[in-house]
Enzyme design. Structure first.
Site, PDB file in Angstrom:
ATOM      1  N   SER A 156       0.828  -1.199   0.000  1.00  0.00           N
ATOM      2  CA  SER A 156       0.000   0.000   0.000  1.00  0.00           C
ATOM      3  C   SER A 156       0.872   1.263   0.000  1.00  0.00           C
ATOM      4  O   SER A 156       1.727   1.427  -0.870  1.00  0.00           O
ATOM      5  CB  SER A 156      -0.949  -0.047   1.199  1.00  0.00           C
ATOM      6  OG  SER A 156      -1.944   0.935   1.119  1.00  0.00           O
ATOM      7  N   ASP A 253     -10.032  -3.059  -5.521  1.00  0.00           N
ATOM      8  CA  ASP A 253      -9.159  -2.120  -4.825  1.00  0.00           C
ATOM      9  C   ASP A 253      -9.184  -0.792  -5.569  1.00  0.00           C
ATOM     10  O   ASP A 253      -8.949  -0.760  -6.782  1.00  0.00           O
ATOM     11  CB  ASP A 253      -7.734  -2.681  -4.793  1.00  0.00           C
ATOM     12  CG  ASP A 253      -6.733  -1.777  -4.077  1.00  0.00           C
ATOM     13  OD1 ASP A 253      -7.116  -0.692  -3.604  1.00  0.00           O
ATOM     14  OD2 ASP A 253      -5.553  -2.165  -4.007  1.00  0.00           O
ATOM     15  N   HIS A 283      -8.086  -4.543  -1.372  1.00  0.00           N
ATOM     16  CA  HIS A 283      -6.889  -3.884  -0.877  1.00  0.00           C
ATOM     17  C   HIS A 283      -6.531  -4.442   0.504  1.00  0.00           C
ATOM     18  O   HIS A 283      -7.396  -4.643   1.353  1.00  0.00           O
ATOM     19  CB  HIS A 283      -7.125  -2.386  -0.769  1.00  0.00           C
ATOM     20  CG  HIS A 283      -5.905  -1.609  -0.397  1.00  0.00           C
ATOM     21  ND1 HIS A 283      -4.970  -1.216  -1.329  1.00  0.00           N
ATOM     22  CD2 HIS A 283      -5.450  -1.151   0.801  1.00  0.00           C
ATOM     23  CE1 HIS A 283      -4.005  -0.552  -0.723  1.00  0.00           C
ATOM     24  NE2 HIS A 283      -4.265  -0.503   0.572  1.00  0.00           N
TER      25      HIS A 283
END
Length: 322
Positions: A156, A253, A283
């Site tokens: 991320s 995501d 995600h």
């Protein structure tokens, strides 16, 4: 109807969608930073807290699955640039060490808003330089026996920080041999189509994401945000950054499209990139292993694959494309 990887993940998403929505704020960041109980990760041969010297000195944690020489991975945690740390990703780092057969050095880099960009990138550059032995080229004793070829991994926001650090170190002895980016931020302008299509109800609200970005790059114009966005806004490295890259994305995501765009742009620049899409997942699936069997299986396969690539890179002669 959109396909979700398994019923457990679908139930988790239902809980998110029916739960109370909280406006992002500095107070919510403080709450996200609070310690909380988490399911433990696998037992390892050793887990040791270490200090990386510098200004400032950095807390880090070293994970080893055995005493024999292993490749080293410097790990950069996610958390929207504003939360997360050694505890939030402890289980993931343990799985990475075990499944990839790599020593893992997790770095507790500085967070926004107290430390806006590029402080986090500076910290990871410092950690990589230290792990490479600095100017003397001697690997620090704290790391134990390590093999050639350091990997750099991030999930991320940590994926973007890792990428920017690798870009800065391109062509130097401290540059990584392999870059592993899991569903990375790559466009802080939030302009990719999946931001609109997956920005609500899939575990990463775009409203929250935009607030976190505003803390990391405060008072930023679109042009300033683009300077931290590898999908556009600055020239990508040329031959100096010949680092093999594994880039994983997830179907549901909001960051999916910018990850795909980054993979394509790196490929166009002549960098060896393996894009690994994950259908039905969301995600953060690497840290949803205790929630969803499908997320656990996908994570296990991805971490194991990264380990094999990293081991092969360590056996590859300099300047060769193995």
């Amino acid at each position: 109807m959109e396909s979700i990887a398994d019923p457990a993940l679908a139930a988790w998403l239902d809980g998110i969608r029916t739960g109370e929505s909280v406006e992002p704020s500095l107070e919510t960041i403080r709450l996200l930073r609070k310690d909380r109980a988490r399911p433990p990760g696998p037992e390892l041969a050793s887990v040791t807290d270490v200090t990386i010297p510098g200004r400032p000195a950095l807390r880090a944690r070293l994970y080893r699955s055995g005493a024999a020489a292993q490749p080293l991975t410097v790990f950069v945690h996610g958390g929207g640039f504003v939360f997360g740390g050694l505890e939030s990703h402890d289980r993931l780092c343990r799985r990475l060490a075990l499944l990839a057969n790599t020593a893992v050095l997790a770095v507790d880099y500085r967070l926004a808003p107290e430390h806006p960009a590029p402080a986090a990138v500076d910290d990871i550059v410092c950690a990589l330089a230290w792990a490479a032995g600095g100017r003397a080229g001697r690997v620090p004793e704290e790391l134990g026996p390590v093999l050639p070829g350091v990997g750099l991994a991030g999930d991320s926001a940590g994926g973007l920080i890792a990428f920017l650090a690798a870009r800065r170190l391109a062509g130097t002895p401290a540059g990584p041999a392999v870059l592993f980016l899991a569903y990375p931020n790559a466009d802080l302008t939030l302009s990719a189509p999946s931001i609109r299509g997956k920005g609500e109800g899939w575990g990463l609200p775009v409203r929250d994401l935009a607030f976190y970005i505003s803390q990391w790059v405060p008072n930023a114009s679109p042009g300033t945000l683009a300077e931290f966005s590898p999908v556009h806004g600055f020239p990508l490295p040329g031959p100096g950054m010949r680092v093999r890259t594994i880039l994983a994305t997830a179907e549901h995501d909001p960051l999916r499209d910018e990850g795909e765009l980054l993979a394509g742009r790196l490929t166009a620049e002549g960098i060896e990139v393996e894009h690994v899409p994950h259908a039905g997942l969301v995600h953060g699936f690497l840290t949803l292993d205790t929630v969803s069997p499908a997320a656990r299986l996908a994570g296990d396969e991805l971490l194991g694959h990264y380990g094999r690539v990293l081991t092969a890179a360590g056996n590859c002669p300099p300047d060769a494309r193995c």
